[in-house]
Design a protein around this motif. Sequence first.
Motif, PDB file in Angstrom:
ATOM      1  N   GLY A  46       0.786  -1.349  -0.023  1.00 13.89           N
ATOM      2  CA  GLY A  46       0.030  -0.129   0.017  1.00 13.89           C
ATOM      3  C   GLY A  46       0.776   1.085  -0.081  1.00 13.89           C
ATOM      4  O   GLY A  46       0.408   2.289  -0.687  1.00 13.89           O
ATOM      5  N   CYS A  47       2.053   1.351   0.529  1.00 13.74           N
ATOM      6  CA  CYS A  47       2.822   2.297   0.772  1.00 13.74           C
ATOM      7  C   CYS A  47       3.786   2.391  -0.518  1.00 13.74           C
ATOM      8  O   CYS A  47       4.586   1.202  -0.771  1.00 13.74           O
ATOM      9  N   PRO A  48       3.958   3.349  -1.415  1.00 13.87           N
ATOM     10  CA  PRO A  48       4.491   3.513  -2.614  1.00 13.87           C
ATOM     11  C   PRO A  48       6.239   3.249  -1.937  1.00 13.87           C
ATOM     12  O   PRO A  48       7.096   2.712  -2.998  1.00 13.87           O
ATOM     13  N   LEU A  49       6.583   3.693  -0.919  1.00 11.93           N
ATOM     14  CA  LEU A  49       7.969   3.751  -0.376  1.00 11.93           C
ATOM     15  C   LEU A  49       8.441   2.132   0.230  1.00 11.93           C
ATOM     16  O   LEU A  49       9.470   2.004   0.460  1.00 11.93           O
ATOM     17  N   GLY A  50       7.580   1.147   0.421  1.00 12.36           N
ATOM     18  CA  GLY A  50       7.575   0.018   0.959  1.00 12.36           C
ATOM     19  C   GLY A  50       8.244   0.089   2.386  1.00 12.36           C
ATOM     20  O   GLY A  50       9.118  -0.719   2.478  1.00 12.36           O
ATOM     21  N   ASN A  51       7.717   1.098   2.931  1.00 13.47           N
ATOM     22  CA  ASN A  51       8.141   1.267   4.325  1.00 13.47           C
ATOM     23  C   ASN A  51       7.798   0.109   4.986  1.00 13.47           C
ATOM     24  O   ASN A  51       7.107  -0.656   5.120  1.00 13.47           O
ATOM     25  N   LEU A  52       8.963  -0.204   6.007  1.00 14.70           N
ATOM     26  CA  LEU A  52       9.295  -1.473   6.914  1.00 14.70           C
ATOM     27  C   LEU A  52       8.226  -1.239   8.050  1.00 14.70           C
ATOM     28  O   LEU A  52       8.742  -1.443   9.297  1.00 14.70           O
ATOM     29  N   ILE A  53       7.037  -1.197   7.801  1.00 11.09           N
ATOM     30  CA  ILE A  53       5.873  -0.967   8.982  1.00 11.09           C
ATOM     31  C   ILE A  53       5.984  -1.746  10.106  1.00 11.09           C
ATOM     32  O   ILE A  53       5.952  -1.483  11.340  1.00 11.09           O
ATOM     33  N   PRO A  54       6.036  -3.072  10.023  1.00 12.48           N
ATOM     34  CA  PRO A  54       5.750  -3.960  11.177  1.00 12.48           C
ATOM     35  C   PRO A  54       7.170  -4.050  11.997  1.00 12.48           C
ATOM     36  O   PRO A  54       7.059  -4.139  13.073  1.00 12.48           O
ATOM     37  N   GLU A  55       8.081  -3.827  11.182  1.00 13.46           N
ATOM     38  CA  GLU A  55       9.301  -3.479  11.923  1.00 13.46           C
ATOM     39  C   GLU A  55       9.555  -2.266  13.038  1.00 13.46           C
ATOM     40  O   GLU A  55       9.786  -2.407  14.026  1.00 13.46           O
ATOM     41  N   TRP A  56       9.237  -1.155  12.516  1.00 13.92           N
ATOM     42  CA  TRP A  56       9.497  -0.073  13.106  1.00 13.92           C
ATOM     43  C   TRP A  56       8.283  -0.036  14.148  1.00 13.92           C
ATOM     44  O   TRP A  56       8.337   0.643  15.094  1.00 13.92           O
ATOM     45  N   ASN A  57       6.817  -0.508  13.924  1.00  4.56           N
ATOM     46  CA  ASN A  57       5.839  -0.753  14.795  1.00  4.56           C
ATOM     47  C   ASN A  57       6.403  -1.470  16.061  1.00  4.56           C
ATOM     48  O   ASN A  57       6.262  -1.208  17.152  1.00  4.56           O
ATOM     49  N   ASP A  58       7.393  -2.715  15.807  1.00  8.39           N
ATOM     50  CA  ASP A  58       7.519  -3.432  16.692  1.00  8.39           C
ATOM     51  C   ASP A  58       8.733  -2.515  17.665  1.00  8.39           C
ATOM     52  O   ASP A  58       8.557  -2.818  19.148  1.00  8.39           O
ATOM     53  N   GLU A  72      15.871   4.336  12.782  1.00  9.66           N
ATOM     54  CA  GLU A  72      16.934   3.581  11.414  1.00  9.66           C
ATOM     55  C   GLU A  72      15.929   2.934  10.510  1.00  9.66           C
ATOM     56  O   GLU A  72      16.211   3.004   9.257  1.00  9.66           O
ATOM     57  N   ARG A  73      14.882   1.937  10.935  1.00 12.06           N
ATOM     58  CA  ARG A  73      14.098   1.319  10.217  1.00 12.06           C
ATOM     59  C   ARG A  73      13.249   2.152   9.306  1.00 12.06           C
ATOM     60  O   ARG A  73      12.872   1.926   8.220  1.00 12.06           O
ATOM     61  N   LEU A  74      12.844   3.277  10.039  1.00 13.68           N
ATOM     62  CA  LEU A  74      12.014   4.369   9.236  1.00 13.68           C
ATOM     63  C   LEU A  74      12.593   4.929   8.106  1.00 13.68           C
ATOM     64  O   LEU A  74      12.104   5.261   7.052  1.00 13.68           O
ATOM     65  N   HIS A  75      14.029   5.425   8.339  1.00 15.40           N
ATOM     66  CA  HIS A  75      14.673   6.143   7.451  1.00 15.40           C
ATOM     67  C   HIS A  75      15.377   5.263   6.363  1.00 15.40           C
ATOM     68  O   HIS A  75      15.802   5.623   5.198  1.00 15.40           O
ATOM     69  N   ALA A  76      15.228   3.747   6.576  1.00 13.82           N
ATOM     70  CA  ALA A  76      15.888   3.045   5.461  1.00 13.82           C
ATOM     71  C   ALA A  76      14.936   3.096   4.362  1.00 13.82           C
ATOM     72  O   ALA A  76      15.524   2.714   3.193  1.00 13.82           O
ATOM     73  N   THR A  77      13.698   3.660   4.447  1.00 14.71           N
ATOM     74  CA  THR A  77      13.004   3.491   2.975  1.00 14.71           C
ATOM     75  C   THR A  77      12.370   4.967   2.908  1.00 14.71           C
ATOM     76  O   THR A  77      12.076   5.202   1.703  1.00 14.71           O
ATOM     77  N   PRO A 101      -2.006   5.425   2.672  1.00 16.69           N
ATOM     78  CA  PRO A 101      -2.679   4.353   1.915  1.00 16.69           C
ATOM     79  C   PRO A 101      -2.271   3.002   2.555  1.00 16.69           C
ATOM     80  O   PRO A 101      -2.840   2.050   2.334  1.00 16.69           O
ATOM     81  N   CYS A 102      -1.075   3.045   3.222  1.00 12.62           N
ATOM     82  CA  CYS A 102      -0.705   2.031   4.062  1.00 12.62           C
ATOM     83  C   CYS A 102      -1.778   1.326   4.828  1.00 12.62           C
ATOM     84  O   CYS A 102      -2.004   0.186   5.187  1.00 12.62           O
ATOM     85  N   GLU A 103      -2.395   2.442   5.641  1.00  7.47           N
ATOM     86  CA  GLU A 103      -3.607   2.016   6.634  1.00  7.47           C
ATOM     87  C   GLU A 103      -4.929   1.296   5.708  1.00  7.47           C
ATOM     88  O   GLU A 103      -5.420   0.429   6.079  1.00  7.47           O
ATOM     89  N   SER A 104      -5.112   1.813   4.589  1.00  7.72           N
ATOM     90  CA  SER A 104      -6.236   1.353   3.947  1.00  7.72           C
ATOM     91  C   SER A 104      -5.687  -0.243   3.452  1.00  7.72           C
ATOM     92  O   SER A 104      -6.522  -1.015   3.052  1.00  7.72           O
TER      93      SER A 104
END
Length: 486
Positions: free
Chosen positions: A58-70, A82-87, A101-104
């Motif tokens: 859903g995210c065009p950047l391919g954000n590593l969402i589960p990782e930075w949520n953890d 660091e995980r957020l800035h990776a993408t 759009p990631c939330e959708s």
Amino acid sequence: MADPKGFLTTGREVAETRPAAERVKDWNEVYVRGSLLPIISKQAGRCMDCGIPFCHNGCPLGNLIPEWNDYAYREDWTAASERLHATNNFPEFTGRLCPAPCESACVLGINQPAVTIKNVEVSIIDKAWGNGDVTPQPPERLSGRTVAVIGSGPAGLAAAQQLTRAGHTVAVFERADRIGGLLRYGIPEFKMEKSHINRRIEQMRAEGTKFRTEVEIGRDIDAAGLRRRYDAVVIAAGATVSRDLPVPGRELNGVHFAMEYLPLANKVQEGDLTVSPISAEGKHVVVIGGGDTGADCVGTAHRQGALSVTQLEIMPRPGEERNTNQPWPTFPMLYKVTSAHEEGGERVYSVSTTHFEGDEDGNVQALHLVEVEFKDGRPAPKPGTERRIPAQLVTLAMGFTGTDRSNGLVQQFGVELDERGNVARDADFATNVDGVFVAGDAGRGQSLIVWAIAEGRSAARGVDRYLTGVSALPAPIRPTDRALAV
């Protein structure tokens, strides 16, 4: 996985906003400062760390969402940053401005309220700035190659930062007096305070990126001269040509494009002006266009002291639930109430402006509209529904039609255009002209800030490979890609 039962035991909470009656008296961001941190750990714990995280797609950047949520759940803010800035080069921009759009696409959103991904994101980056975790990352060595980036919006800034960190000498050219593009002058202060842009610019300067303001390529410097001075060029000039409304009375005083109105209000906040020459104070205001730019005009008019604010949209009012033709995990068109709408005003759907009415001095005084219904995909007027509404200020916020071609930039470079009038490019974001690349709205057409950053990062990889033969820079997308979010 942060909390195995978090999505079962914790409900969705979002950032707290200041009372509308209070915030319309100033231009500060609408959110209560610090309100997110007490709840953000539990909200991040709602992330299911599902087997196939559709939020990535859903995210065009391919954000590593589960990782930075953890990491946020465990309050390891350095690792989360660091995980957020990776993408994502600029999560403080997307965390405030992106429609998420990631939330959708969140798997939890199939049958429950989605994880508050956007709020977690902005909490991580704000905490990172506060902790001093965001520092310059200058290259270890220089490549000896030079790149010119035309435009300092999110696409241009992302491309410039990536290329600078790859070791190239990068100069960003901006025709306005300050860096930031529409982030600077199109986004009101109450949605994103410009201090967030300023500190990113200082980080980029410390890394080695050069900035040249009040320089318009095509007029102040011709394309041939720029091409001779630089080994590669990235066109990231945006899609800045506003869509017009050619109806009788359009020429009246008081009818303005949104991008004439909003920048002046921002210049007042920058201290360049005492009072905006286009002000809503004491006026009935009509905003034509129901999107985010229209909402920005609504919020600005409230703060300037408008007598009334009416926002018009030709399309029917969206529903509050997904349509069957927009199933999960696609990005649905839903009825959205922004902070500006919470502050007052009226929203009118399924109407079209027929003409403007002026006084004897040529100033707009009213707007005439008619209700419409869609037949074969086109709006048709409904007889007997015409009406008049007062309007001493009208802003046209109906989107953009492409890159400005009046300054000669497109013609001088000789780049080809696609069927929609955008600058054409290949899978490496290269145009038909050797060494000239394009990123962001100039090539994609009007789109989201998250797409602009993704395109800037991807174009940087293409430029890096052109200059060196190989590239280790990430490329989240290609021009032909169609993510689930559009």
